[in-house]
Design an enzyme around this catalytic site. Structure first.
Site, mmCIF file in Angstrom:
data_model
loop_
_atom_site.group_PDB
_atom_site.id
_atom_site.type_symbol
_atom_site.label_atom_id
_atom_site.label_comp_id
_atom_site.label_asym_id
_atom_site.label_seq_id
_atom_site.Cartn_x
_atom_site.Cartn_y
_atom_site.Cartn_z
ATOM 1 N N ARG A 15 1.161 -1.298 -0.410
ATOM 2 C CA ARG A 15 -0.221 -0.250 -0.024
ATOM 3 C C ARG A 15 1.052 1.101 0.078
ATOM 4 N NH1 ARG A 15 -5.631 -1.104 1.622
ATOM 5 N NH2 ARG A 15 -5.207 1.057 2.278
ATOM 6 N N HIS A 155 0.854 27.045 22.671
ATOM 7 C CA HIS A 155 -0.199 26.082 23.377
ATOM 8 C C HIS A 155 -0.857 26.169 22.909
ATOM 9 C CE1 HIS A 155 3.102 27.467 26.955
ATOM 10 N NE2 HIS A 155 3.124 28.705 26.155
ATOM 11 N N SER A 285 -15.798 9.929 4.193
ATOM 12 C CA SER A 285 -16.194 9.650 5.760
ATOM 13 C C SER A 285 -17.102 8.593 5.224
ATOM 14 C CB SER A 285 -16.920 10.052 6.239
ATOM 15 O OG SER A 285 -17.308 9.643 6.960
ATOM 16 N N ARG A 325 30.684 -11.352 18.045
ATOM 17 C CA ARG A 325 29.512 -11.385 17.298
ATOM 18 C C ARG A 325 28.419 -11.989 18.051
ATOM 19 N NH1 ARG A 325 27.081 -13.023 12.178
ATOM 20 N NH2 ARG A 325 24.903 -11.516 12.444
ATOM 21 N N SER A 330 20.836 -10.643 13.523
ATOM 22 C CA SER A 330 19.895 -11.559 12.113
ATOM 23 C C SER A 330 18.148 -11.337 11.985
ATOM 24 C CB SER A 330 20.649 -12.953 11.986
ATOM 25 O OG SER A 330 19.852 -12.553 10.893
#
Length: 478
Positions: A15, A155, A285, A325, A330
Site C-alpha cells: 500500500r 500552547h 467518510s 558478534r 539477524s
C-alpha cells in the site's frame, strides 16, 4: 494495490512504499549484490596474485543474473544456511571451475553485511531525493504565501500573528536539517570490507602467505568496486551495529519532521484555513458525506509513529552484541532496517504529494483572526507606551486587566471590545492605533524572514542537490 493475497504481506509493500525503495531492498537485489561482492573479491584476489583465472571470473560475471529462487530454497532446506545455499547455486550456474573460487577466504558477513551497507547507502540516496522534492515544493509554497497574515499559536492558544509562508518555512527548515544529516551520514558510511571471520583478516593473510600489504590492498579494491571510499577501520565478524543506530535514528528524525508538519496541517484543516489536496471523487467518510478528512496527513503521522518505534531496536541490538558478534541481531535487523526505510519512503511520498497541493483559504483565515486581532494590537500599545517613557510593567498590567475583561465578555458570546476598552483607558488611549487594525502591521518581519530563509538557506541547499531536482514525483497509494 494488488488483489487479495493468500498469505500475509506487509502493507508497506502493498500500500505505501514506492517501487524504487521496494526494489532496493528486494530479495533479488540482495542476491545480485552478494554475487557482485563475490565477483569483486575473486577479481581482486586474481589481480593480487592468487591462482584464479580470468576465465573463472568471467564465468561468474556471465552467470551473475541467473537466479533460481526455487533451487535456492531446495538447497537451503538441506544446508540450513542461506549464504551457503546461494554459494552452491551460484556455482551451479557459473560452472564447476568457477565454483571453486566463490567465497574464497570470506565469511557469510562478507556478503550479508556489505550488501546491506550498499542497500542502506542507496536507500539514503532515495530518501534524499524525496526530501529535496518536499523542500522544493514547500519553498515554492512559502514564497507564494510569504505575506498572508494568519494567527500564530503557542500552547494552541492564539498568539501574535505570523504568515502562512513563515509557518511553511518552519516545516521546510526541519526537513532541510534532516537532509543535511542524511547527506553527512551517507558520506560517512563505510563498507565492512574484507575482514574475515572475526575481523582479523586471518584467512586472507593465509591466502597471501603473510603479505599484509596485499590483504590491505584487497580490502581497498573490493571497496572501490562497490563504490565506497573505504571500509570500517576495525570489525568483529560484523560491522559495528552502531551504524544501524545512526541510520534508523536519522530516518526517525525525518519522520518526526514530516509528522510535525502533518500534525499542523490536521489542526489547520480543523480550522478550515489550509487543506491538503482532495480529489474531486475522494470520499472523506463512509457515513458523513460532507466530511473532508486530512487522511494523508493522518497517514503520515501513523507511519512516522511506526518508524519512531523502530528506532529503539537498533540500540538494543548494538548493546547486546557479545564480543565479536552473536546471531540475535539477524532476524531483528532483517525486519527493522528494511521496514524503517520502506515506512520513511512512504511518509515522504505522502509528504511530497501533500506539499504539492496545499489549499489556503484567506477568507477563513481573516474570519479566524477577526476576534483575536485586538489582542494582537496590545503588544504594539505596550511598546509605544514604553518608548514614550511609561513603565512597561504598568502598561502590561493595564492591558492584562482589560484583556481578561474582554475575554470574559467573549465567552458570553459577545464580540471582542478590547480596542474600545483601551481607547477609554487614560493611560493606554494615546498609544492605540487610531487607524484601526491592519493584520499586515502585526506580522513583524515574517515576510522578510521568508525571503531571507529561501535565499540564504534553501537556495544554496537545493543548488548543492541540483542533480536530484525533478528526480522524484510522488505517486500516492491508498
Amino acid at each position: 494495490m494488488t488483489g487479495p493475497q493468500p498469505s500475509y504481506q506487509s502493507p508497506l509493500g502493498q500500500r505505501y512504499a514506492t517501487a524504487a525503495m521496494l526494489e532496493n531492498f528486494s530479495d533479488r537485489r540482495r542476491v545480485l549484490l552478494w554475487r557482485d561482492l563475490w565477483i569483486a573479491l575473486a577479481e581482486a584476489e586474481r589481480e593480487l596474485g592468487l591462482p584464479i583465472s580470468a576465465a573463472q571470473v568471467a564465468a561468474l560475471r556471465a552467470a551473475r543474473d541467473t537466479v533460481d529462487f526455487a533451487r535456492v530454497a531446495e538447497l537451503e532446506a538441506s544446508l540450513r544456511h542461506d549464504v551457503m545455499a546461494h554459494v552452491h547455486h551460484f556455482g551451479e550456474v557459473a560452472g564447476a571451475d568457477a565454483a571453486k573460487i566463490i567465497h574464497l577466504g570470506a565469511t557469510s558477513c562478507f556478503v550479508t553485511d556489505n550488501a546491506e551497507l550498499v542497500m542502506i547507502r542507496d536507500g539514503l540516496e532515495l530518501v534524499m531525493d524525496r526530501l529535496v522534492a518536499a523542500i522544493e515544493q514547500l519553498a515554492r509554497f512559502a514564497g507564494e504565501q510569504r505575506d498572508q497574515p494568519c494567527l500564530a499559536f503557542t500552547h494552541f492558544q492564539p498568539a501574535q500573528l505570523t504568515t502562512v509562508g513563515k509557518r511553511a518555512c518552519l516545516w521546510a527548515q526541519d526537513l532541510a536539517l534532516d537532509l543535511e544529516t542524511i547527506e553527512q551520514l551517507r558520506e560517512r558510511l563505510p563498507l565492512r570490507g574484507v575482514k574475515g571471520t572475526t575481523g582479523t583478516q586471518a584467512s586472507f593473510l593465509s591466502l597471501f602467505a603473510g603479505d599484509h600489504d596485499k590483504v590491505r590492498e584487497l580490502d581497498r579494491r573490493v571497496c572501490q568496486a562497490m563504490g565506497f571510499a573505504g571500509s570500517i577501520a576495525v570489525s568483529g565478524q560484523t560491522y559495528t551495529r552502531k551504524l544501524d543506530t545512526w541510520v534508523v535514528s536519522a530516518l526517525a528524525d525525518v519522520c518526526g519532521s514530516a509528522g510535525k508538519m502533518a500534525t499542523d496541517l490536521r489542526l489547520l484543516a480543523h480550522k478550515r484555513e489550509v487543506d491538503e489536496p482532495f480529489e474531486r471523487s475522494q470520499v472523506g467518510s463512509s457515513a458523513m458525506a460532507y466530511k473532508r478528512n486530512p487522511m494523508r496527513s493522518e497517514r503520515i503521522c501513523g507511519l512516522a509513529r511506526f518508524v519512531h518505534s523502530l528506532a529503539t531496536s537498533p540500540r538494543e541490538t548494538h548493546a547486546n552484541q557479545w564480543f565479536e558478534r552473536t546471531l540475535d541481531d539477524s532476524a531483528n535487523r532483517r525486519l527493522v532496517l528494511t521496514e524503517a526505510f520502506l515506512a520513511t519512503d512512504a511518509v515522504l511520498n505522502l509528504l511530497v504529494d501533500v506539499s504539492s497541493g496545499m489549499i489556503v483559504h484567506p477568507p477563513v483565515i481573516r474570519t479566524n483572526m477577526r476576534d483575536e486581532l485586538p489582542f494582537m494590537a496590545t503588544e504594539n500599545v505596550i511598546m509605544r507606551g514604553a518608548a514614550a517613557g511609561h513603565s512597561r510593567q504598568a502598561l502590561h498590567e493595564a492591558v492584562r486587566g482589560l484583556s481578561l475583561a474582554a475575554v470574559a465578555r467573549m465567552k458570553e458570546g459577545e464580540p471582542n471590545d478590547l480596542i474600545a476598552r483601551m481607547q477609554a483607558d487614560e493611560q493606554l488611549a494615546p498609544f492605540v492605533d487610531p487607524g484601526g487594525i491592519d493584520p499586515r502591521h502585526y506580522v513583524g518581519r515574517a515576510p522578510e524572514q521568508v525571503d531571507e530563509f529561501l535565499a540564504e538557506t534553501i537556495a544554496p541547499l537545493l543548488q548543492r542537490h541540483a542533480q536530484r531536482r525533478g528526480r522524484f514525483v510522488a505517486g500516492v497509494k491508498v
